[in-house]
Design a protein around this motif. Structure first.
Motif, PDB file in Angstrom:
ATOM      1  N   ILE A   1       0.842  -1.198   0.000  1.00  8.23           N
ATOM      2  CA  ILE A   1       0.000   0.000   0.000  1.00  8.23           C
ATOM      3  C   ILE A   1       0.882   1.256   0.000  1.00  8.23           C
ATOM      4  CG2 ILE A   1      -1.652   1.310   1.430  1.00  8.23           C
ATOM      5  CD1 ILE A   1      -2.944  -1.394   2.162  1.00  8.23           C
ATOM      6  N   GLY A   2       1.969   1.219   0.735  1.00  4.98           N
ATOM      7  CA  GLY A   2       2.896   2.364   0.788  1.00  4.98           C
ATOM      8  C   GLY A   2       3.468   2.678  -0.576  1.00  4.98           C
ATOM      9  N   ALA A   3       3.882   1.642  -1.310  1.00  5.40           N
ATOM     10  CA  ALA A   3       4.480   1.860  -2.632  1.00  5.40           C
ATOM     11  C   ALA A   3       3.432   2.398  -3.603  1.00  5.40           C
ATOM     12  CB  ALA A   3       5.083   0.561  -3.153  1.00  5.40           C
ATOM     13  N   VAL A   4       2.220   1.875  -3.534  1.00  3.58           N
ATOM     14  CA  VAL A   4       1.168   2.357  -4.438  1.00  3.58           C
ATOM     15  C   VAL A   4       0.897   3.833  -4.204  1.00  3.58           C
ATOM     16  CG1 VAL A   4      -1.341   2.242  -4.822  1.00  3.58           C
ATOM     17  CG2 VAL A   4       0.016   0.151  -4.904  1.00  3.58           C
ATOM     18  N   ARG A   5       0.820   4.220  -2.934  1.00  7.64           N
ATOM     19  CA  ARG A   5       0.412   5.620  -2.716  1.00  7.64           C
ATOM     20  C   ARG A   5       1.541   6.605  -3.013  1.00  7.64           C
ATOM     21  NH1 ARG A   5      -0.356   4.159   3.398  1.00  7.64           N
ATOM     22  NH2 ARG A   5       1.695   4.667   4.163  1.00  7.64           N
ATOM     23  N   THR A   6       2.768   6.143  -3.089  1.00  6.23           N
ATOM     24  CA  THR A   6       3.810   7.083  -3.501  1.00  6.23           C
ATOM     25  C   THR A   6       4.090   6.958  -5.008  1.00  6.23           C
ATOM     26  OG1 THR A   6       5.452   5.458  -2.769  1.00  6.23           O
ATOM     27  CG2 THR A   6       4.980   7.282  -1.268  1.00  6.23           C
ATOM     28  N   GLU A   7       4.245   5.720  -5.486  1.00  8.35           N
ATOM     29  CA  GLU A   7       4.664   5.554  -6.892  1.00  8.35           C
ATOM     30  C   GLU A   7       3.516   5.593  -7.896  1.00  8.35           C
ATOM     31  OE1 GLU A   7       6.946   1.917  -6.675  1.00  8.35           O
ATOM     32  OE2 GLU A   7       8.036   2.783  -4.968  1.00  8.35           O
TER      33      GLU A   7
ATOM     34  N   SER B   1     -22.440   7.837   1.494  1.00  8.08           N
ATOM     35  CA  SER B   1     -21.818   9.146   1.322  1.00  8.08           C
ATOM     36  C   SER B   1     -20.315   8.978   1.530  1.00  8.08           C
ATOM     37  CB  SER B   1     -22.448  10.167   2.270  1.00  8.08           C
ATOM     38  OG  SER B   1     -21.731  10.289   3.444  1.00  8.08           O
ATOM     39  N   VAL B   2     -19.608   8.917   0.410  1.00  8.68           N
ATOM     40  CA  VAL B   2     -18.163   8.653   0.447  1.00  8.68           C
ATOM     41  C   VAL B   2     -17.422   9.830  -0.176  1.00  8.68           C
ATOM     42  CG1 VAL B   2     -16.324   7.132  -0.381  1.00  8.68           C
ATOM     43  CG2 VAL B   2     -18.484   6.151   0.365  1.00  8.68           C
ATOM     44  N   ASP B   3     -16.518  10.397   0.582  1.00 15.30           N
ATOM     45  CA  ASP B   3     -15.725  11.529   0.102  1.00 15.30           C
ATOM     46  C   ASP B   3     -14.334  11.001  -0.300  1.00 15.30           C
ATOM     47  OD1 ASP B   3     -14.159  13.756  -0.177  1.00 15.30           O
ATOM     48  OD2 ASP B   3     -14.293  14.387   1.926  1.00 15.30           O
ATOM     49  N   PRO B   4     -13.979  11.112  -1.583  1.00 14.48           N
ATOM     50  CA  PRO B   4     -12.700  10.533  -2.016  1.00 14.48           C
ATOM     51  C   PRO B   4     -11.496  11.105  -1.263  1.00 14.48           C
ATOM     52  CG  PRO B   4     -13.726  11.811  -3.788  1.00 14.48           C
ATOM     53  CD  PRO B   4     -14.721  11.745  -2.675  1.00 14.48           C
ATOM     54  N   ALA B   5     -11.597  12.373  -0.848  1.00 17.28           N
ATOM     55  CA  ALA B   5     -10.461  12.958  -0.108  1.00 17.28           C
ATOM     56  C   ALA B   5     -10.283  12.248   1.234  1.00 17.28           C
ATOM     57  CB  ALA B   5     -10.702  14.451   0.103  1.00 17.28           C
ATOM     58  N   ALA B   6     -11.413  11.905   1.868  1.00 20.05           N
ATOM     59  CA  ALA B   6     -11.333  11.186   3.150  1.00 20.05           C
ATOM     60  C   ALA B   6     -10.804   9.769   2.939  1.00 20.05           C
ATOM     61  CB  ALA B   6     -12.709  11.148   3.814  1.00 20.05           C
ATOM     62  N   VAL B   7     -11.176   9.160   1.811  1.00 18.48           N
ATOM     63  CA  VAL B   7     -10.686   7.798   1.537  1.00 18.48           C
ATOM     64  C   VAL B   7      -9.176   7.834   1.278  1.00 18.48           C
ATOM     65  CG1 VAL B   7     -10.973   5.732   0.131  1.00 18.48           C
ATOM     66  CG2 VAL B   7     -12.934   7.200   0.544  1.00 18.48           C
ATOM     67  N   LEU B   8      -8.733   8.880   0.580  1.00 19.94           N
ATOM     68  CA  LEU B   8      -7.295   9.017   0.340  1.00 19.94           C
ATOM     69  C   LEU B   8      -6.551   9.189   1.671  1.00 19.94           C
ATOM     70  CD1 LEU B   8      -5.052   9.153  -1.786  1.00 19.94           C
ATOM     71  CD2 LEU B   8      -5.414  11.624  -1.912  1.00 19.94           C
ATOM     72  N   GLU B   9      -7.164   9.935   2.557  1.00 21.83           N
ATOM     73  CA  GLU B   9      -6.562  10.108   3.896  1.00 21.83           C
ATOM     74  C   GLU B   9      -6.434   8.764   4.616  1.00 21.83           C
ATOM     75  OE1 GLU B   9      -7.902  12.887   7.157  1.00 21.83           O
ATOM     76  OE2 GLU B   9      -8.528  14.036   5.412  1.00 21.83           O
TER      77      GLU B   9
ATOM     78  N   ALA C   1      -3.103   6.818   5.839  1.00 26.08           N
ATOM     79  CA  ALA C   1      -2.894   6.448   7.244  1.00 26.08           C
ATOM     80  C   ALA C   1      -2.605   4.953   7.395  1.00 26.08           C
ATOM     81  CB  ALA C   1      -4.136   6.809   8.057  1.00 26.08           C
ATOM     82  N   PHE C   2      -2.801   4.169   6.335  1.00 21.76           N
ATOM     83  CA  PHE C   2      -2.604   2.716   6.425  1.00 21.76           C
ATOM     84  C   PHE C   2      -1.118   2.395   6.565  1.00 21.76           C
ATOM     85  CE2 PHE C   2      -4.277  -1.507   5.532  1.00 21.76           C
ATOM     86  CZ  PHE C   2      -5.594  -1.347   5.914  1.00 21.76           C
ATOM     87  N   PRO C   3      -0.759   1.411   7.370  1.00 20.06           N
ATOM     88  CA  PRO C   3       0.663   1.060   7.494  1.00 20.06           C
ATOM     89  C   PRO C   3       1.287   0.803   6.112  1.00 20.06           C
ATOM     90  CG  PRO C   3      -0.648  -0.146   9.113  1.00 20.06           C
ATOM     91  CD  PRO C   3      -1.618   0.565   8.221  1.00 20.06           C
ATOM     92  N   ALA C   4       2.404   1.453   5.836  1.00 21.16           N
ATOM     93  CA  ALA C   4       2.973   1.446   4.481  1.00 21.16           C
ATOM     94  C   ALA C   4       3.294   0.034   3.993  1.00 21.16           C
ATOM     95  CB  ALA C   4       4.232   2.306   4.452  1.00 21.16           C
TER      96      ALA C   4
END
Ligand code: NDP
Ligand code: KPL
Length: 370
Positions: A277-283, A305-313, A317-320
């Motif tokens: 998950i860490g590599a996906v969110r950076t690369e 009611s799903v806000d994509p910005a909150a999902v990205l957050e 926050a997920f362990p990399a």
């Protein structure tokens, strides 16, 4: 006498959630003198400090494990009989936690796994919950009434596994499926009726490395149950008391689609690129944002009611180092839950006319590589 406390309730940044608080309680453990990490069912009758109310406000049970008086309570200790269909990464961890908390746990699995569990118990390695072995019962089918049944098989095994759970034996016991995806709820309601099925999701990283051997890698086990607080509160407390934080959310779409809107992008991208998950969110951040927005639009079209910005957050926050369960399946050469996760997203998008080009491409690429 050991004193145990459940997890401290938290407000998690980015999640905006308050989890059901854990009761602190004391319980006598029957400890095997040869191994002080082996947790057996309690030998004492020390009750929890607060009485446990009925598990669900369901119709009064028959003469079952739910105990006397048809209240759903199992006597002074509040211990329940819980069946777990599929004692793998998720089911094995929850079965072990519930057994450690003093409940009678009956795992339902194939003959080889059931035999391994009867012999060696469930062995958990967890930085979050500790390393321990829990004694559980195991069988290849449900043969007696229970207070609660968790369904924790993969989608790909669901129909075959449900044959181990006869509707006549299950009765009206609450049935809590923790599979990813959304389509399994209809399959369960077809077989067991709508009443017992409690829509739910789990957020955890947990892997069954061999029958009965569970590696838990995430610093959390979080369950969301959909329904009325007054009906599901005791069930949430049961999980929380055992060490899995649980929370009740009123609407089904809010639970199921909030999870899928997070999971589908993470599962598709981690598996497609064989990356954490860490590599996906950076690369792969642009792609991640694109699929998150598509999935959030589908979720909203489905009533969540799903806000994509909150999902990205939440992703940030997920362990990399964590992986999705789909990536772990791919690495182990197991069949993927691609249809239940990516397929469900695409089907809902098509039904509601929501464009999902990035998700569709990723699903097609994964199909082509599988
Ligand atoms: N693992 C995770 O971290 C997460 C998983 N999920 C979801 O949870 C669900 C379960 O996943 P996971 O725990 O990883 O899966 P696993 O493969 O680890 O466990 C599935 C279990 O089901 C058993 N099983 C398979 N077929 C049958 C059958 N016919 N009858 C009875 N038991 C059967 C397996 O038995 P055997 O041991 O004999 O193979 C295994 O114990 C999936 O939908 C997944 O997407 C959700 C969040 C996180
Ligand atoms: C959300 C996530 C990635 C972890 O719980 C998951 O559900 C999975 O691995 O299947």
């Amino acid at each position: 006498m050991a004193e145990r406390a459940g997890p401290v309730p938290t407000d998690r940044p980015g999640l905006g959630r308050t989890w059901v608080s854990a009761h602190k309680f004391r319980v006598d453990w029957g400890v095997d003198p040869s191994d002080d990490h082996v947790i057996r069912h309690p030998t004492g009758r020390t009750p929890p400090s607060c009485p446990i109310p009925p598990l669900l406000a369901l119709p009064a049970p028959g003469p079952t494990a739910r105990g006397t008086g048809g209240t759903g309570a199992t006597g002074a200790t509040g211990h329940r009989t819980v069946a777990v269909l599929g004692p793998g990464g998720v089911g094995g961890l929850l079965a072990a936690l519930l057994a450690r908390a003093g409940h009678r746990v009956l795992c339902l699995a194939g003959e080889d796994t059931a035999r391994a569990l009867r012999t060696d118990g469930l062995r958990v390695r967890s930085g979050h919950c500790g390393d321990f072995t829990a004694r559980v019962e195991a069988d290849t089918a449900l043969r007696e009434p229970v207070d609660l049944c968790l369904v924790t098989v993969k989608h790909t095994a669901l129909e075959a596994a449900l044959d181990r759970l006869p509707a006549g034996v299950l009765g009206d016991a609450p049935l809590v499926p923790l599979l990813n995806g959304v389509d399994h709820l209809a399959a369960l309601r077809r077989r067991y009726g709508a009443g017992p099925v409690v829509p739910a999701t789990v957020k955890v990283e947990s892997t069954r490395t061999a029958p009965g051997v569970i590696e838990h890698g995430s610093p959390f086990v979080q369950i969301e149950l959909a329904g009325a607080e007054e009906r599901l509160g005791p069930l949430a407390a049961l999980f929380t008391d055992a060490g899995a934080e649980a929370r009740v959310v009123p609407d089904e779409a809010g639970v199921m689609w909030a999870k899928l809107a997070f999971l589908a992008p993470v599962a598709l991208l981690t598996t497609r690129y064989r990356a954490t998950i860490g590599a996906v969110r950076t690369e792969r951040r642009d792609e991640l944002v694109a699929v998150l927005e598509e999935a959030a639009a589908v979720a909203r079209a489905c009533g969540a009611s799903v806000d994509p910005a909150a999902v990205l957050e939440r992703c940030d926050a997920f362990p990399a180092g964590n992986k999705s369960s789909m990536l772990r399946d791919a690495e182990a050469g197991r069949e993927l839950e691609l249809d239940a996760i990516g397929g469900a997203l695409l089907r809902a998008a098509e039904e509601r006319g929501v464009p999902v080009p990035t998700a569709a491409r990723l699903v097609a690429e994964l199909e082509a590589s599988g």
